[in-house]
Design an enzyme around this catalytic site. Sequence first.
Site, PDB file in Angstrom:
ATOM      1  N   ASP A  97      57.860  13.951 -13.726  1.00 22.87           N
ATOM      2  CA  ASP A  97      56.751  14.536 -12.963  1.00 22.87           C
ATOM      3  C   ASP A  97      57.136  15.973 -12.614  1.00 22.87           C
ATOM      4  O   ASP A  97      57.951  16.210 -11.717  1.00 22.87           O
ATOM      5  CB  ASP A  97      56.488  13.728 -11.691  1.00 22.87           C
ATOM      6  N   LYS A 158      48.738  15.079 -12.677  1.00 26.56           N
ATOM      7  CA  LYS A 158      48.985  14.437 -11.388  1.00 26.56           C
ATOM      8  C   LYS A 158      48.386  15.303 -10.290  1.00 26.56           C
ATOM      9  O   LYS A 158      48.561  16.524 -10.273  1.00 26.56           O
ATOM     10  CB  LYS A 158      50.482  14.250 -11.184  1.00 26.56           C
ATOM     11  N   LYS A 186      47.242  10.747 -12.812  1.00 27.14           N
ATOM     12  CA  LYS A 186      48.021  10.112 -11.751  1.00 27.14           C
ATOM     13  C   LYS A 186      47.548  10.625 -10.399  1.00 27.14           C
ATOM     14  O   LYS A 186      47.630  11.813 -10.106  1.00 27.14           O
ATOM     15  CB  LYS A 186      49.519  10.378 -11.922  1.00 27.14           C
TER      16      LYS A 186
END
Length: 228
Positions: A97, A158, A186
């Site tokens: 991430d 994300k 996400k």
Amino acid sequence: MAIASHPDIDLAPFIDHALLVPTATPEQVERWCEEADRFNFAAVCVHPTYVRLAANLLHNKSPRVCTVISFPYGATTSAVKLYEAGEAVENGATELDVVINIGWLKAGKTNEVHREIAEIREATGQTIKAILEMALLTPDEKKLAAELCMDAGAAFLKTSTGLYSGATVADVRLLKELTQDRVGIKASGGIRTAEQALELIIAGATRIGTSRGPELVRQRETMEVKEV
């Protein structure tokens, strides 16, 4: 959209079980990994210093090992990000991430933002989730960030680190519209109830980042189906 129209959604396969507080201990990592295995979560997300421990604990088990790169600000140099990502993969991470450089995006340094993500993706060959920190972006910047990161090879977009604001249904719907199912989404930050998680999934989220995975699953098992 009504949750009642989606009664069969199982939350567990969506959850990235996150332990990203600065006080995280090895004992907590062990607990998070045990819970991820027991509930069949998608992944455990830990600080880079705990990747090797998580990888050992989850060896030959289904949850993936995820870590964060340049967390939470995204403002380390490209060389540092690349090294951090490479070391994480060597230690066993299969999902990264990566916080984009938000200052660069706002300054119009789009080539640099694109290059960072592309270089990490090419060097590691692993799943990259680009953290956009959408609470800090204008509508035009959200669109630009999404396009840059998709073009650079990110597998997921994300919403946030959770530092500034949590995931919103509106932002997930926007990402759904922008991505057209080309990449995953996400939703992360401030997700404390099963109902919140379900709303985000219905809006388009394909992963849910939360530290409350077991609690959400238990809520889901007992919650009354209702209109939202």
